[in-house]
Design a protein around this motif. Sequence first.
Motif, PDB file in Angstrom:
ATOM      1  N   LYS A   8      40.597  50.383  38.669  1.00 53.31           N
ATOM      2  CA  LYS A   8      39.548  49.809  39.538  1.00 53.31           C
ATOM      3  C   LYS A   8      39.440  48.291  39.360  1.00 53.31           C
ATOM      4  O   LYS A   8      38.362  47.721  39.490  1.00 53.31           O
ATOM      5  CB  LYS A   8      38.177  50.454  39.268  1.00 53.31           C
ATOM      6  CG  LYS A   8      38.179  51.960  39.288  1.00 53.31           C
ATOM      7  CD  LYS A   8      38.165  52.480  40.698  1.00 53.31           C
ATOM      8  CE  LYS A   8      37.962  53.989  40.717  1.00 53.31           C
ATOM      9  NZ  LYS A   8      38.896  54.678  41.567  1.00 53.31           N
ATOM     10  N   SER A  51      32.363  39.793  56.875  1.00 52.63           N
ATOM     11  CA  SER A  51      31.183  40.659  56.844  1.00 52.63           C
ATOM     12  C   SER A  51      30.119  39.968  56.000  1.00 52.63           C
ATOM     13  O   SER A  51      30.367  38.920  55.403  1.00 52.63           O
ATOM     14  CB  SER A  51      31.539  42.023  56.247  1.00 52.63           C
ATOM     15  OG  SER A  51      32.068  41.849  54.942  1.00 52.63           O
ATOM     16  N   LYS A 101      27.917  39.917  52.699  1.00 54.24           N
ATOM     17  CA  LYS A 101      27.942  40.445  51.332  1.00 54.24           C
ATOM     18  C   LYS A 101      26.915  39.662  50.523  1.00 54.24           C
ATOM     19  O   LYS A 101      27.009  38.432  50.457  1.00 54.24           O
ATOM     20  CB  LYS A 101      29.351  40.280  50.747  1.00 54.24           C
ATOM     21  CG  LYS A 101      29.534  40.820  49.346  1.00 54.24           C
ATOM     22  CD  LYS A 101      31.000  40.616  48.941  1.00 54.24           C
ATOM     23  CE  LYS A 101      31.244  40.993  47.515  1.00 54.24           C
ATOM     24  NZ  LYS A 101      32.636  40.701  47.112  1.00 54.24           N
ATOM     25  N   HIS A 135      37.121  38.693  53.931  1.00 53.07           N
ATOM     26  CA  HIS A 135      38.082  39.565  53.246  1.00 53.07           C
ATOM     27  C   HIS A 135      39.445  39.253  53.848  1.00 53.07           C
ATOM     28  O   HIS A 135      39.710  39.573  55.006  1.00 53.07           O
ATOM     29  CB  HIS A 135      37.692  41.025  53.463  1.00 53.07           C
ATOM     30  CG  HIS A 135      38.549  41.978  52.702  1.00 53.07           C
ATOM     31  ND1 HIS A 135      38.522  43.330  52.932  1.00 53.07           N
ATOM     32  CD2 HIS A 135      39.464  41.793  51.713  1.00 53.07           C
ATOM     33  CE1 HIS A 135      39.379  43.927  52.111  1.00 53.07           C
ATOM     34  NE2 HIS A 135      39.964  43.002  51.368  1.00 53.07           N
ATOM     35  N   HIS A 177      43.728  39.146  53.605  1.00 50.97           N
ATOM     36  CA  HIS A 177      45.008  39.576  53.057  1.00 50.97           C
ATOM     37  C   HIS A 177      46.086  38.665  53.631  1.00 50.97           C
ATOM     38  O   HIS A 177      45.999  38.232  54.781  1.00 50.97           O
ATOM     39  CB  HIS A 177      45.309  41.036  53.418  1.00 50.97           C
ATOM     40  CG  HIS A 177      44.547  42.007  52.578  1.00 50.97           C
ATOM     41  ND1 HIS A 177      44.944  43.304  52.391  1.00 50.97           N
ATOM     42  CD2 HIS A 177      43.406  41.864  51.862  1.00 50.97           C
ATOM     43  CE1 HIS A 177      44.084  43.921  51.590  1.00 50.97           C
ATOM     44  NE2 HIS A 177      43.135  43.071  51.265  1.00 50.97           N
ATOM     45  N   HIS A 231      45.756  40.701  48.446  1.00 50.52           N
ATOM     46  CA  HIS A 231      44.394  40.228  48.699  1.00 50.52           C
ATOM     47  C   HIS A 231      44.318  38.766  48.240  1.00 50.52           C
ATOM     48  O   HIS A 231      44.702  38.454  47.121  1.00 50.52           O
ATOM     49  CB  HIS A 231      43.434  41.116  47.904  1.00 50.52           C
ATOM     50  CG  HIS A 231      42.004  40.720  47.998  1.00 50.52           C
ATOM     51  ND1 HIS A 231      41.113  41.393  48.808  1.00 50.52           N
ATOM     52  CD2 HIS A 231      41.314  39.736  47.386  1.00 50.52           C
ATOM     53  CE1 HIS A 231      39.924  40.818  48.673  1.00 50.52           C
ATOM     54  NE2 HIS A 231      40.017  39.816  47.818  1.00 50.52           N
ATOM     55  N   ARG A 260      28.841  44.618  53.718  1.00 53.80           N
ATOM     56  CA  ARG A 260      29.491  45.220  52.546  1.00 53.80           C
ATOM     57  C   ARG A 260      28.481  46.062  51.778  1.00 53.80           C
ATOM     58  O   ARG A 260      27.338  45.655  51.586  1.00 53.80           O
ATOM     59  CB  ARG A 260      30.034  44.138  51.607  1.00 53.80           C
ATOM     60  CG  ARG A 260      31.138  43.324  52.212  1.00 53.80           C
ATOM     61  CD  ARG A 260      32.500  43.868  51.832  1.00 53.80           C
ATOM     62  NE  ARG A 260      33.455  43.480  52.861  1.00 53.80           N
ATOM     63  CZ  ARG A 260      34.579  44.120  53.121  1.00 53.80           C
ATOM     64  NH1 ARG A 260      34.912  45.176  52.402  1.00 53.80           N
ATOM     65  NH2 ARG A 260      35.378  43.730  54.073  1.00 53.80           N
ATOM     66  N   PHE A 288      34.967  47.302  44.215  1.00 52.84           N
ATOM     67  CA  PHE A 288      35.343  47.714  45.561  1.00 52.84           C
ATOM     68  C   PHE A 288      34.068  47.934  46.367  1.00 52.84           C
ATOM     69  O   PHE A 288      33.256  48.795  46.029  1.00 52.84           O
ATOM     70  CB  PHE A 288      36.174  48.990  45.511  1.00 52.84           C
ATOM     71  CG  PHE A 288      36.572  49.492  46.872  1.00 52.84           C
ATOM     72  CD1 PHE A 288      37.387  48.739  47.690  1.00 52.84           C
ATOM     73  CD2 PHE A 288      36.111  50.715  47.339  1.00 52.84           C
ATOM     74  CE1 PHE A 288      37.744  49.189  48.946  1.00 52.84           C
ATOM     75  CE2 PHE A 288      36.461  51.170  48.601  1.00 52.84           C
ATOM     76  CZ  PHE A 288      37.278  50.407  49.400  1.00 52.84           C
ATOM     77  N   ARG A 289      33.897  47.127  47.404  1.00 52.16           N
ATOM     78  CA  ARG A 289      32.673  47.215  48.213  1.00 52.16           C
ATOM     79  C   ARG A 289      33.073  47.313  49.679  1.00 52.16           C
ATOM     80  O   ARG A 289      33.186  46.302  50.355  1.00 52.16           O
ATOM     81  CB  ARG A 289      31.803  45.993  47.960  1.00 52.16           C
ATOM     82  CG  ARG A 289      31.326  45.923  46.505  1.00 52.16           C
ATOM     83  CD  ARG A 289      30.495  44.717  46.243  1.00 52.16           C
ATOM     84  NE  ARG A 289      29.282  44.721  47.075  1.00 52.16           N
ATOM     85  CZ  ARG A 289      28.353  43.773  47.000  1.00 52.16           C
ATOM     86  NH1 ARG A 289      28.475  42.786  46.162  1.00 52.16           N
ATOM     87  NH2 ARG A 289      27.294  43.823  47.768  1.00 52.16           N
ATOM     88  N   PRO A 290      33.277  48.532  50.158  1.00 57.89           N
ATOM     89  CA  PRO A 290      33.711  48.684  51.547  1.00 57.89           C
ATOM     90  C   PRO A 290      32.612  48.339  52.547  1.00 57.89           C
ATOM     91  O   PRO A 290      31.438  48.293  52.198  1.00 57.89           O
ATOM     92  CB  PRO A 290      34.053  50.179  51.633  1.00 57.89           C
ATOM     93  CG  PRO A 290      33.214  50.824  50.595  1.00 57.89           C
ATOM     94  CD  PRO A 290      33.077  49.812  49.490  1.00 57.89           C
ATOM     95  N   ILE A 291      33.036  48.114  53.788  1.00 55.68           N
ATOM     96  CA  ILE A 291      32.096  47.887  54.878  1.00 55.68           C
ATOM     97  C   ILE A 291      31.346  49.186  55.123  1.00 55.68           C
ATOM     98  O   ILE A 291      31.926  50.264  55.138  1.00 55.68           O
ATOM     99  CB  ILE A 291      32.846  47.416  56.135  1.00 55.68           C
ATOM    100  CG1 ILE A 291      33.318  45.980  55.930  1.00 55.68           C
ATOM    101  CG2 ILE A 291      31.969  47.525  57.377  1.00 55.68           C
ATOM    102  CD1 ILE A 291      34.206  45.449  57.036  1.00 55.68           C
ATOM    103  N   VAL A 292      30.027  49.059  55.300  1.00 51.34           N
ATOM    104  CA  VAL A 292      29.196  50.251  55.552  1.00 51.34           C
ATOM    105  C   VAL A 292      28.560  50.164  56.916  1.00 51.34           C
ATOM    106  O   VAL A 292      28.474  49.123  57.514  1.00 51.34           O
ATOM    107  CB  VAL A 292      28.099  50.420  54.472  1.00 51.34           C
ATOM    108  CG1 VAL A 292      28.738  50.724  53.141  1.00 51.34           C
ATOM    109  CG2 VAL A 292      27.206  49.189  54.376  1.00 51.34           C
TER     110      VAL A 292
END
Length: 138
Positions: A58, A79, A81, A88, A90, A104, A128, A134-138
Amino acid sequence: MLVKEFQNKLFLRFDHNEDFVDSLSKFLEEKKISSAVIISGVGMLCDFEIGWFNIETKEYETRRDPIPHELISVSGNVSKKDGKPFAHLHVALASQTHRLFGGHLFKGIVCNTVELVIEKTPEFDLKRGEGKTFRPIV
Ligand code: ZN
């Protein structure tokens, strides 16, 4: 940085020696852009740090390189955060021997230029979630 805007699209030209991630983050904060898609990005980066997220530990395994590389592509999104715009990003990078690698993007200094196209997507209202790494889009 040169900025051109038309409707929801932005063209950004970053200049030699600019801190790419820092300049982009400051621009997004100044313009209050917290929901967007990175459509394309090309140019050159040096002194960059990229990461590969190890799903077992992780944590990101990172690579730093001071040597200029062709920035073949940037993709990603913007996004919100912790109340601020977060880009974000890449990247795909190519060495002098034309070897391609990527990951990343944490940091990168612009070499010559980076040309970026962003489309603002306020209707998505991207945010986020919570998490340590790890904080994904919600
Ligand atoms: Zn990532």
